[in-house]
Design an enzyme around this catalytic site. Structure first.
Site, PDB file in Angstrom:
ATOM      1  N   ILE A 191     -40.395 -23.387 -15.275  1.00 19.32           N
ATOM      2  CA  ILE A 191     -40.469 -24.797 -14.892  1.00 19.32           C
ATOM      3  C   ILE A 191     -41.303 -25.043 -13.646  1.00 19.32           C
ATOM      4  O   ILE A 191     -41.518 -26.191 -13.257  1.00 19.32           O
ATOM      5  CB  ILE A 191     -39.054 -25.401 -14.687  1.00 19.32           C
ATOM      6  CG1 ILE A 191     -38.274 -24.594 -13.645  1.00 19.32           C
ATOM      7  CG2 ILE A 191     -38.300 -25.456 -16.008  1.00 19.32           C
ATOM      8  CD1 ILE A 191     -36.915 -25.175 -13.292  1.00 19.32           C
TER       9      ILE A 191
ATOM     10  N   GLY B  60     -43.054 -21.590  -7.226  1.00 17.40           N
ATOM     11  CA  GLY B  60     -42.706 -21.861  -5.839  1.00 17.40           C
ATOM     12  C   GLY B  60     -43.322 -20.834  -4.915  1.00 17.40           C
ATOM     13  O   GLY B  60     -44.111 -19.988  -5.332  1.00 17.40           O
ATOM     14  N   SER B  61     -42.960 -20.900  -3.650  1.00 16.55           N
ATOM     15  CA  SER B  61     -43.445 -19.904  -2.690  1.00 16.55           C
ATOM     16  C   SER B  61     -42.931 -18.532  -3.120  1.00 16.55           C
ATOM     17  O   SER B  61     -41.753 -18.363  -3.405  1.00 16.55           O
ATOM     18  CB  SER B  61     -42.934 -20.226  -1.285  1.00 16.55           C
ATOM     19  OG  SER B  61     -43.457 -21.453  -0.850  1.00 16.55           O
TER      20      SER B  61
ATOM     21  N   ASP C 198     -44.178 -27.698   4.196  1.00 17.77           N
ATOM     22  CA  ASP C 198     -44.851 -27.844   2.904  1.00 17.77           C
ATOM     23  C   ASP C 198     -44.338 -29.085   2.170  1.00 17.77           C
ATOM     24  O   ASP C 198     -44.053 -29.032   0.965  1.00 17.77           O
ATOM     25  CB  ASP C 198     -44.650 -26.592   2.047  1.00 17.77           C
ATOM     26  CG  ASP C 198     -45.790 -26.383   1.051  1.00 17.77           C
ATOM     27  OD1 ASP C 198     -46.855 -27.015   1.226  1.00 17.77           O
ATOM     28  OD2 ASP C 198     -45.613 -25.605   0.102  1.00 17.77           O
TER      29      ASP C 198
END
Length: 315
Positions: free
Chosen positions: A21, A24-25, A135
């Site tokens: 989905i 991310g980091s 972020d």
């Protein structure tokens, strides 16, 4: 909500892994189900073998998540290692991200006011605990199925008691003081929120026509972006306050929550109309549930070069 029970033996077998989905980091994010309880969760998987340089940062992200006690940031349920993968179990937010909602059209001003208010509540909590998110952008603002708004992905966050100097973030949303590396604090998140407000209103952040590396040179030199078009004076003023070039003149999250822009902001349940619009768009275009590759993130390496995550090194 209680944390899922994660046994010591073969913890991965307690979860059914679904579709990807997002990104991310440090890793990929999947939808999953805790088999015993049937609870739907988000699972971030990190390849430890290929992330040796980031292990300390990953550990810090987990520590930060475990310490959070707010409804305005995605909840952390637990983590474990299986094979060469670190699994981080998080709250699943079925509404997707603000970035995914933009695929069905720009976001109306009334909804922008609600979203920005909720983000500011999250930032006020983080900043009150000496944490900078670093972020903030549409991709890192998530929605529950009932319209609740939560901040996600604290992989770039840092806890500071004085000025930070690390070069971290995503170029288009990065505050000038981060790029200059002349010391910054929680006000850097406020700049990013101003850029995000423009992103929600227009569909793209300012300077999106340029390469990320070019943007890193333009932001410190150019005039602050402004929200233009058919928006209220209070909305435009809110954005301009967020985008003050001098961070000392930028209001704090707590101060911005008192801005007139939020005076008529509705409840988060009002965002259900926005979620329904996107759901109809997905069904009409037969698009899969939200899946995102986030814009390139950069960090400054020990050799003094800017390096996109997982990519080529730029001199």
């Amino acid at each position: 909500m209680h944390s899922p029970i994660i046994p010591n033996k073969d913890p991965a077998t307690q979860y059914s892994l679904g579709s990807r989905i997002g990104t991310g980091s440090f890793g990929l994010v999947y939808k999953g189900v805790h088999v015993e309880t049937g609870r739907v969760v988000a699972i971030k998987q990190i390849d430890i073998e290929n992330s040796q340089d980031e292990i300390t940062e990953i550990a810090r992200e987990i520590w930060r998540l475990a310490d959070l006690r707010t409804d305005h940031v995605t909840r952390y349920y637990g983590s474990f290692v299986t094979g060469y993968k670190l699994w981080i179990i998080m709250e699943y937010l079925a509404g997707g991200s603000c970035l995914s909602l933009l695929k069905s059209g720009v976001i109306p001003e009334a909804s922008i006011a609600i979203i920005c208010r909720e983000v500011l509540l999250g930032l006020d909590y983080l900043h009150g605990h000496c944490t900078i998110h670093r972020d903030i952008k549409a991709a890192n603002i998530l929605f529950s199925s009932t319209g609740d708004v939560k901040l996600a992905d604290l992989g770039n966050a840092t806890t500071v008691t004085s000025k930070a100097r690390s070069f971290v973030g995503t170029p288009f949303w990065m505050a000038p003081e981060i790029i200059r590396q002349d010391g910054y604090d929680t006000k850097a998140d406020i700049w990013s929120l101003g850029i995000t407000a423009i992103e929600m209103a227009t569909g793209e952040p300012p300077l999106s026509q340029y390469h990320p590396m070019r943007v890193l040179f333009l932001i410190p030199k150019a005039k602050p972006p402004a929200l233009e078009g058919n928006f209220s004076a209070s909305c435009k003023e809110f954005v301009s306050l967020c985008l003050k070039k001098d961070p000392t003149t930028r209001p704090s999250a707590k101060q911005l929550l008192k801005h007139p822009f939020f005076r008529k902001a509705g409840k988060t349940s009002s965002l259900m109309t926005l979620l329904s619009r996107h759901d109809a768009y997905r069904k009409r275009d037969q698009a899969p549930p939200y899946q995102e590759i986030l814009p390139t993130q950069f960090s400054l390496g020990p050799d003094g070069k800017w390096k996109p995550a997982g990519g080529k090194v730029f001199s």
